[in-house]
Design a protein around this motif. Structure first.
Motif: not given
Ligand code: DAH
Length: 339
Positions: A167-175, A194-196, A207-211, A247-249, A283-285, A305-308
């Motif tokens: 996984r490249t982002q903890t955002s997958a956990g949202q789904i 993980f990212r190259s 490590h990331q923290m997703e909200g 911008y985030f998709p 972050a974003g809506m 949502a937010f990710g750091m």
């Molecule tokens: N997943 C993004 C990243 O790895 C970070 C992120 C951005 C998470 C916006 C979010 C969000 O949940 O709303 O770069």
């Protein structure tokens, strides 16, 4: 009488030669045992004229008493010597300095992660952990990033097969969470990603923290209010936040969140590159498409949502200038995070 003295002398010699209690016991038996010399003397009683017997018996008894006393004295001495030898061998120098055990410390990444969980669980968030090996759907497609989407280039992905990846982002956990749980949702999802990518501020594993918050009537103001509280608790009481369009998709609108520089208080310094602000998270809506993908009605519910990056927060908070320090396991570095 002469013979008695000779026997005593002989026995004394045997006793002095004995090196341990066992040898001393054997020497004693040679004189006082059943087959010993004194017993043999007693047996000679019959050969002696009747009138001489009482005197003879008295002398043999006197001899036995002398020998018993002599052996007892040797035994006593032997015991004392053996004890002394034992004590000398087991001697402990109580004045020697002890061997100190090195006390460990929590790793700065663990500290920041725990601190984040403390801050957000205080606002009612629950921790949910997703898998590190994800499939393409959870990591990208369901997050509104289909196969040909240019945003896939934002993250250089380690693919395991066509379908599976790290996984490249903890955002997958949202789904994963929204598939399981209906709103209201207040989720916090920490974990490795993980990212190259590899330089002074990027590491192939971090490590990331997703909200994620989803409920009726959630707005961008709720996001900013919550992030403000987070910045004050994590950095300093006077910290402020600022949102910039980004911008985030998976979010619409999307923002980049800056925190006022805790080093200079916003005046401008090398840490914030003279701007007074430091970018700390995205972050974003939550994008309507993402809600739809999880069976949540976007006309009824909204969310943010937010990710750091946890390493990034740790580096900012503790003034660490190279991310490699966090994985080198140098105790001199790690010891600074005690207490
Ligand atoms: N997943 C993004 C990243 O790895 C970070 C992120 C951005 C998470 C916006 C979010 C969000 O949940 O709303 O770069």
């Amino acid at each position: 009488m002469d013979e008695n003295d000779r026997i005593v002398e002989e026995a004394e010699e045997a006793a002095s030669e004995a090196e341990d209690s066992r040898a001393l016991y054997e020497a004693r038996m040679k004189f006082l045992g059943k087959a010993g010399k004194v017993t043999a003397l007693m047996k000679r009683m019959k050969e002696i004229a009747a009138e001489m017997r009482p005197a003879f018996g008295k002398q043999v008894n006197a001899l036995r008493e002398r020998l018993e006393a002599m052996f007892a004295e040797h035994e006593e001495k032997m015991k004392r010597q053996e004890l002394e030898r034992k004590l000398a061998a087991e001697q402990v120098d109580v004045t020697m300095p002890g061997r100190r055990k090195r006390e460990g410390a929590l790793h700065p990444v663990t500290r920041v992660k725990n601190e984040l969980i403390d801050i957000f669980s205080g606002m009612g968030f629950e921790v949910f952990e997703g898998p590190e090996i994800e499939n393409d759907y959870y990591n990208f497609t369901a997050l509104n990033t289909p196969a040909d989407h240019p945003a896939r280039d934002m993250q250089d992905t380690f693919y395991l097969t066509d379908e599976f990846l790290l996984r490249t982002q903890t955002s997958a956990g949202q789904i994963r969470l929204m598939e399981k749980k209906k709103p209201p949702i207040k989720m916090l999802s920490p974990g490795r990603v993980f990212r190259s990518d590899d330089d002074a501020t990027h590491s192939p594993m971090f490590h990331q923290m997703e909200g994620l918050v989803v409920d009726r009537g959630i707005t961008l103001c709720d996001l900013q209010g919550m992030l403000d509280k987070f910045a004050k608790e994590m950095f300093s009481e006077t910290s402020k936040t600022r949102l910039r369009p980004s911008y985030f998709p998976f979010t619409e609108p999307s923002v980049e969140v800056d925190v006022s520089c805790h080093n200079c208080g916003g005046k401008g310094c090398p840490l914030c590159k003279g701007t007074g602000w430091i970018e700390v998270l995205g972050a974003g809506m939550v994008n309507r498409r993402v809600l739809e993908n999880c069976g949540v009605d976007p006309d009824e519910y909204t969310g943010f949502a937010f990710g750091m990056g946890i390493e990034r927060i740790a580096m900012l908070k503790y003034g660490i200038n190279n991310i490699k320090l966090l994985t080198e396991n140098d105790v001199r570095f790690l010891e600074q995070f005690k207490g």
